[in-house]
Structures are given as structure tokens and as C-alpha cells.
Design a protein around this motif. Structure first.
Motif, short mmCIF file in Angstrom:
data_model
loop_
_atom_site.label_atom_id
_atom_site.label_comp_id
_atom_site.label_asym_id
_atom_site.label_seq_id
_atom_site.Cartn_x
_atom_site.Cartn_y
_atom_site.Cartn_z
N CYS A 96 -103.47 -19.54 -24.77
CA CYS A 96 -103.36 -19.24 -26.24
C CYS A 96 -104.01 -20.15 -27.23
O CYS A 96 -103.68 -21.32 -27.03
CB CYS A 96 -101.80 -18.89 -26.70
N ASN A 98 -103.61 -20.23 -30.34
CA ASN A 98 -102.59 -20.57 -31.30
C ASN A 98 -101.58 -21.28 -31.03
O ASN A 98 -101.29 -22.42 -31.43
CB ASN A 98 -101.92 -19.09 -32.05
N GLN A 122 -103.04 -10.21 -26.09
CA GLN A 122 -102.12 -10.90 -27.09
C GLN A 122 -101.20 -11.65 -26.17
O GLN A 122 -100.44 -11.56 -25.15
CB GLN A 122 -101.34 -9.72 -27.59
N PHE A 128 -100.02 -13.91 -30.86
CA PHE A 128 -101.45 -14.15 -31.37
C PHE A 128 -102.45 -13.31 -30.46
O PHE A 128 -102.46 -13.35 -29.25
CB PHE A 128 -101.75 -15.52 -31.30
N ASN A 130 -105.66 -13.33 -28.78
CA ASN A 130 -106.58 -14.13 -28.31
C ASN A 130 -107.85 -13.42 -28.09
O ASN A 130 -107.97 -12.57 -26.75
CB ASN A 130 -106.34 -14.87 -27.18
#
Length: 565
Positions: A96, A98, A122, A128, A130
Motif C-alpha cells: 500500500c 499509504n 484497495q 486506500f 492503490n
């Protein structure tokens, strides 16, 4: 009175529950190694109609559904690879951008063509999105790098399945029973079978000796002596009988599984059939009312469930067994057997057919079927191709339907149009027709206004249809007869909403379309011209309506005005 077809007795029977107040219902759930395809989902729609019908008859329902996250091998013969472990080895993960955590992307590697589907980009941890730009954003986890990876995969596909349920307006079970949450209970069950002399050990696990269980094969209508290897193509020479099945499989010596547990017999994992018997009886009792599943479960999975359950308790496992037929493709142009479509549903024998000469073409009321004559019991069964995850070309999910402009509830309507015990032939044309019909139904329902009172005779006819072994095609016919009747709109609306408590099409959400009075007048004029058989003039009026941005669809209940998309 509710009549249901009981696979065990092969006839319709009056349904009466063991407990007057509550029905115990167990439905076979998904193996969470991949998305559910629409063939799988047909089962859950049928079971949802059953559950709604039981409630409409005044019963409360205690519904249990399993989640299979371990032990389901690629062969029903207890051979091959564990589907969950195989998916884990081939799975691609994403880091990820994030939160930095690794998560399963819902993608299994197949060459260099990586395509994101659904919300597989996701992050499962922080949500988040991606949006990966190339394949280098993906990676495979090496064995042992993260022991949670297979659990992440199971959770990913469990979540996807539950999302499918919501989209199809399926009511969730009261209890989700996950196989890996009931390992202790399954080990205890094997101990009981062992103490009663029903088990033996060979090199790869602990097996149930079917020759020790007198009633084995009762669900198929065959005696043990009449049953052959059937779907068990990969023969295990160590087994005492071809029909014997694994209760506990030992972990391989040359590799480590992520899902394995200690047991009195060695490290390993439970056989696939064991989980359903154990979990069903834990939550519903030694004997309960209804067990559902697809017809492919009859010869092996459900037959084995009965054996291991009744061998321990000495009581009848289930009163009513209900099974739905397959969603199938028309194979007339492509005679290729896939998965277990060559398995005889009567005796379980594997008919390994190789040429068109092995098939018999039979004309049916609904079209043409390819039939196979079983080499063992000589009964004929359909050789049509069922939808299967192994058949990548025909692996169609709800997301696939969405891409084609077909809503989940249109698929539900499509399924309701064929009785659950009949094969349902798939085609895109049929799905598009179902979508158009459902749109028309919403348009009509939206114009009926506020519900008031109801149409007693139509409600009675609807109940008669649905109480006759869940005859949804007849129930839909009653619905359309209601809409073209002379009853007031508000009475039709009330009955329509009563019907929808069973059909589950969300008709209460239908809204009226803002149609100008001029268009309504033109539509009335066209209807009058058609009734006078002035079709050319009627077509000109239709064209005039189209130029104004509207369209007329003809339905059993009359013409429907819709806004052009």
C-alpha cells in the motif's frame, strides 16, 4: 401448505418442521479461494427464496452457512492440492502506498497480463486506492515470508462473497460457520468415529470406512455395492473401498502448509466433508430440518456428510435435502466436458466420454439437451456444460455482468424465471432480456402510487405457486397477470409488494418517471392504433415518441414509457 421436493425420498412432501416454531436450515457456503461465479450464486438465490418462503408461512428460521477456508482439495477424491494453498502460492500482493502494509490484490498470476478487477487495488487495512501503473507494483510472497497471507486471501474472498449477497438482495445467515474456527470440534468428531470403529489410517491420512456404514449412498438412491469410484478419478490404492473419504489429511513431508494443526494422528488438516456435518450439528442439533446445495454435492459431499454424522449419533441427520440444478452453457457447437459434468448424478460414476458419438441429442420442451447414458447404471443425464472456476473463458462474476450493463437484481430475476430443479441455460441475450423486463417492472411499479388493501385472489395464486416447491416461474406469471388486471393501481401495488417479500427485487424502491402529458397521450394513441391493428400508423407514433427522448416497451401488462438512455 408448503410442498418441497426431498432429494432423499425423490418426491414432493408436505413440509413440517421438527420444531413448530423454528426451522433449522443449513446451506453449503463458498470455498473462499476465488470470486463466486454466477453459477455458484444461483444456489444462494434459490436458498434465499426458500428462506423467505419459510418465513412467509409463519416459521422463524435459524440459518447456518459455512465458509470453507481449508481442506477443499482440487479433487473430490481427497487427492490433489488444497484450493486455498494453491491460490496462496500463485497470489500476487501489493504494498500500500499509504500505510505501507502488504495486502492481497485479488489477482492470481497468469503470465504477464495483470488486470485489476473489482476493488482489488484497495488496501484491506486502510482502504486506500492503490492505482498501480505497471506489473512491477506487484510481487509474490515467498513461502514463510508472511504466515498470514493465506488468511488474508480467505478474508478477501469472504468479503467479496458477502458483497455479492448484498447486491443480490440475499438475506445473510444467522450464523457464519468458518471451517478454521471449528478445528477442535472436527478433531473431536474423528475421535468419536474412531471409537466406534469407522476409521482407519493410511499413509496420507485418516479415512472413513464406508463399508461399515450400512446406509451409505442413500441420498443417491444407490447401495454401496452399486457405487463405483465415480468422481474419484485419481485412485488411491491404499483405500479399503473406492468410496472411502478422508477425515484428516496429513501435511506433506516435503513442504510446509500455512493451514495445519496438531492432532492425535499427526500434523495436518480436516477433510472437506467433515466441516459441514460438525458445524451443522453444533448449531442445529443432531437432526435438523433442511440442508441445501447444488446437485453436484449429492453423490459425494452430501453422501459423506450423512455417513459421518449418522455414524456418530445413530440418528437421522437431515429430514429434507434440497438441491438446485446448474447454470449451463449450450454446448452444441463445442462438445468439451469440463469439471464434473461427466459425473453421473445418480450413481457418481465417471463417464469419460471422448467423442460426439458418446452423446445423445434429445429434444426437450425448452430446447435441446445433450444427454449421456451412464456406463455404470445406464441412466441418462445431461451432458451440458456447467459454469466452473476452472473454465476461465466462461467464468462470469457479478462484476462481469456489471461491465455488460446487467444489474445483480436483473440476474436474480433471470434466475427466478426457471425452476430451481431445472437446468438454467445461460446466454447474454437472455440476461439482457431479463434486465429490460426488470426495468419495465420498475417503471410499472413506480406508476402505481401508494399501496392500499390488495388483490386477495392474486395473492392466493401467488402463494399456491411458491408453495408448490418454490415455483418461481409460475409466481412471476401471477405477478404479470396481476399487473394487467382491472384492479385499482393502489391494490396492485399492495399485492406487488407482498410478492416481493419472496422475490426480493426491491420493488418498493421503484419511482415514477416524469413523463409529459403529451407523451402519455401519444402512448395511448399508439395503444389504440395497435388494438385496431393499424400497425404502420402505430409505428409512426412510436417514432414520434422516440424523437422526443422517450421509448415504449410492450409488456404483458401493456406498454411502458421509459426515458431513452
Amino acid at each position: 401448505m408448503l410442498q418441497l421436493f426431498n432429494t432423499l425420498t425423490r418426491k414432493k412432501e408436505l413440509f413440517t418442521p421438527l420444531n413448530k416454531k423454528e426451522v433449522g436450515l443449513y446451506t453449503c457456503g463458498p470455498t473462499v479461494y476465488n470470486y463466486a461465479h454466477i453459477g455458484n450464486l444461483r444456489s444462494y438465490i434459490f436458498e434465499d427464496v426458500l428462506k423467505r418462503t419459510l418465513k412467509s408461512h409463519g416459521f422463524s428460521v435459524k440459518h447456518v452457512m459455512n465458509i470453507t477456508d481449508v481442506g477443499h482439495l482440487t479433487s473430490d477424491a481427497d487427492e490433489g492440492d488444497d484450493k486455498m494453498e494453491k491460490t496462496n502460492r500463485d497470489a500476487l500482493f501489493l504494498k500500500c502506498n499509504n500505510c505501507g502494509k502488504d495486502f492481497f490484490s485479488g489477482i492470481v498470476s497468469s503470465g504477464n497480463n495483470i488486470t485489476l478487477i473489482n476493488n482489488s487495488h484497495q488496501c484491506q487495512f486502510c482502504g486506500f486506492m492503490n492505482l498501480a501503473k505497471n506489473n512491477y507494483s506487484y510481487f509474490k510472497k515467498s513461502p514463510g515470508s508472511n504466515e498470514k497471507s493465506i488468511w488474508e486471501i480467505a478474508e478477501f474472498y469472504t468479503k467479496a462473497f458477502k458483497q455479492n449477497m448484498k447486491k443480490l438482495n440475499l438475506t445473510e445467515p444467522d450464523i457464519w460457520a468458518k471451517a478454521t474456527d471449528h478445528i477442535t470440534e472436527q478433531i473431536d468428531w474423528i475421535k468419536k468415529l474412531e471409537a466406534k470403529g469407522f476409521t482407519y489410517q493410511i499413509s496420507d491420512g485418516i479415512y472413513f470406512d464406508t463399508s461399515k456404514f450400512e446406509g451409505y449412498g442413500q441420498l443417491t438412491g444407490q447401495k454401496l455395492s452399486e457405487l463405483k469410484e465415480g468422481a474419484r478419478v485419481e485412485k488411491n490404492k491404499e483405500k479399503y473401498n473406492a468410496t472411502d473419504f478422508a477425515l484428516w489429511k496429513f501435511s506433506p513431508q516435503d513442504s510446509k502448509r500455512q493451514m495445519e494443526w496438531d492432532s492425535p494422528w499427526g500434523k495436518g488438516f480436516p477433510g472437506w466433508h467433515l466441516e459441514c456435518s460438525v458445524m451443522a450439528q453444533k448449531y442445529l442439533g443432531d437432526t435438523f430440518d433442511i440442508h441445501c446445495g447444488g446437485i453436484d454435492h449429492i453423490p459425494i459431499h452430501h453422501t459423506n456428510e450423512i455417513a459421518q454424522a449418522e455414524a456418530v449419533t445413530g440418528k437421522q441427520f437431515v429430514k429434507f435435502w434440497l438441491h438446485n440444478e446448474f447454470l449451463v452453457f449450450d454446448p452444441l457447437g463445442n462438445i468439451t466436458l469440463k469439471d464434473n459434468t461427466h459425473i453421473c448424478p445418480y450413481c457418481g460414476h465417471s463417464n469419460l466420454l471422448r467423442t460426439k458419438k458418446d452423446y445423445v441429442i434429445e429434444k426437450q420442451k425448452d430446447g435441446v439437451l445433450l444427454m449421456v447414458k451412464c456406463e455404470n447404471c445406464r441412466k441418462k443425464f445431461s451432458g451440458m456444460i456447467k459454469m466452473a472456476k476452472s473454465n476461465k473463458k466462461d467464468f462470469i462474476t457479478l462484476e462481469t455482468l456489471k461491465e455488460k450493463g446487467i444489474s445483480p437484481l436483473a440476474y436474480r430475476y433471470f434466475v427466478l424465471g426457471t425452476h430451481y430443479r431445472k437446468k438454467l441455460a445461460f446466454s447474454w441475450e437472455a440476461l439482457e432480456a431479463a434486465q429490460n423486463t426488470l426495468d419495465n417492472l420498475y417503471a410499472i411499479a413506480g406508476e402505481l402510487g401508494e399501496p392500499n388493501i390488495g388483490c386477495a385472489e392474486f395473492e392466493e395464486w401467488f402463494e399456491e405457486a411458491i408453495s408448490d416447491d418454490l415455483n418461481t416461474p409460475q409466481a412471476l406469471a401471477v405477478l404479470w397477470d396481476l399487473l394487467k388486471s382491472d384492479y385499482p393501481p393502489e391494490a396492485k401495488k399492495e399485492s406487488l409488494l407482498q410478492f416481493d417479500k419472496i422475490l426480493g427485487l426491491d420493488l418498493h424502491l421503484a419511482k415514477p418517471i416524469n413523463v409529459p402529458n403529451e407523451i402519455k397521450k401519444l402512448a395511448k394513441k399508439r395503444d389504440d392504433l395497435r388494438s385496431q391493428k393499424k400497425y404502420e400508423e402505430a409505428d409512426k407514433v412510436r417514432d414520434e415518441i422516440s424523437k422526443a427522448g422517450f421509448r415504449l416497451d410492450d409488456t404483458p401488462a401493456g406498454s411502458v414509457i421509459k426515458i431513452l438512455k
